[in-house]
Design an enzyme around this catalytic site. Structure first.
Site, PDB file in Angstrom:
ATOM      1  N   GLU A 264      -0.193  -6.634  -0.335  1.00 30.26           N
ATOM      2  CA  GLU A 264      -0.112  -7.939  -1.002  1.00 30.26           C
ATOM      3  C   GLU A 264      -1.502  -8.520  -1.246  1.00 30.26           C
ATOM      4  OE1 GLU A 264       2.078 -12.284  -0.558  1.00 30.26           O
ATOM      5  OE2 GLU A 264       2.101 -10.909   1.150  1.00 30.26           O
TER       6      GLU A 264
ATOM      7  N   GLU B 294       9.414 -17.081  -2.188  1.00 26.01           N
ATOM      8  CA  GLU B 294       8.807 -17.354  -0.884  1.00 26.01           C
ATOM      9  C   GLU B 294       8.356 -18.808  -0.822  1.00 26.01           C
ATOM     10  OE1 GLU B 294       5.696 -14.905   1.826  1.00 26.01           O
ATOM     11  OE2 GLU B 294       4.923 -15.529  -0.111  1.00 26.01           O
TER      12      GLU B 294
END
Length: 288
Positions: free
Chosen positions: A146, A239
């Site tokens: 990420e 998220e």
């Protein structure tokens, strides 16, 4: 393409009861998958999670951020070894769940560093990620790194850095883009998607302030257009964090100093509708 939600939207307690609640609420909000936070894979109840996933017909993925003692971008062999063990345990948990993705800040500690990453540290990180991804691939699990902002890692802050990091590790390692971090570090929401088109395996959708989608400054229209243009078909996972839900430790690590929401159920349902709406709008362009 599966639309998912990060488990910390629902609860910060990942005992068996917390897992069951998070899975049920993910399904109730209309998502296809849940991303489990695997900060401590050794204590994660994979049996309870598998049963809950089967009951609700959901898929799962897993993510985590390493800590200083498990930092594989360190030059300290003991920390690198501890990080590799932790990542291997996470792979084992995901294999038990029949999950297909491990992602997150798995290449360094998730923290603010006080100096740049070293060449040796980055090489250590690449070596470990390569080995973990090889092991994961045997279980049918894809590993993605990420891209995160400068306050949460000093290794991968842009899509270009991630592209270079995984270049020698493909195809077993992919790139994971997150709109919240991109909005801080990237020149646009469009270019990074094109830049990592061949390596992009996982996407996080987060608003600039990590609250309700569409209420901040992220250019979601541009981002979803880019995903459409490159034909991205991997997971797209919402998220968002609130200290109403997450633990005090994670509240500190993520800098949640004010809460933009209290009700995860309402927030999650809104995000599911928002993401599907963006995808439907872009799909309509195919016919004209």
């Amino acid at each position: 393409m599966r639309i998912g939600c990060h488990g910390l939207v629902w609860t910060g307690d990942y005992d068996a009861a917390g897992i069951r609640r998070a899975v049920a609420q993910t399904r109730e909000a209309g998502f296809d998958l849940i991303e489990f936070p695997l900060m401590d894979p050794a204590t994660f109840d994979a049996t309870a999670a598998r049963a809950a996933l089967d009951e609700h017909g959901l898929d799962a993925t897993g993510s985590l951020g390493l800590s200083a003692p498990t930092d594989i971008s360190s030059e300290d062999p003991a920390r690198v070894r501890a990080g590799e063990e932790l990542l291997n345990r996470a792979v084992d948990v995901l294999a038990e769940l029949g999950a297909e993705h491990l992602c997150g800040v798995i290449y360094s500690a998730m923290q603010k560093y006080l100096e740049p990453a070293t060449a040796r540290g980055i090489a250590n990180s690449q070596e470990v990620i390569g080995r973990v991804a090889g092991r994961a691939a045997e279980a049918g699990i894809s590993v993605s790194v990420e891209v995160t902002n400068r306050y949460e890692s000093n290794v991968l802050n842009t899509a270009r850095q991630a592209r270079e990091f995984v270049a020698g590790l493909e195809p077993s390692v992919g790139v994971h883009l997150d709109t919240y971090h991109m909005n801080i570090e990237e020149p646009s929401m469009f270019a990074p998607v094109l830049e990592t088109a061949d390596q992009l395996r996982y996407v996080h959708i987060g608003e600039s302030h990590r609250g309700y989608l569409g209420t901040g400054s992220v250019d979601f229209a541009g981002f979803f257009k880019a995903l459409h243009q490159v034909g991205y078909d991997g997971p797209i996972v919402f998220e968002s964090f609130s200290s109403a839900v997450v633990s005090p430790t994670l509240t500190s690590a993520l800098g949640i100093w004010r809460n933009l929401w209290e009700d995860g159920a309402e927030l999650g349902a809104h995000a599911n509708t928002f993401i599907r709406g963006q995808l439907a709008a872009n799909a309509s362009l195919r016919h004209h």
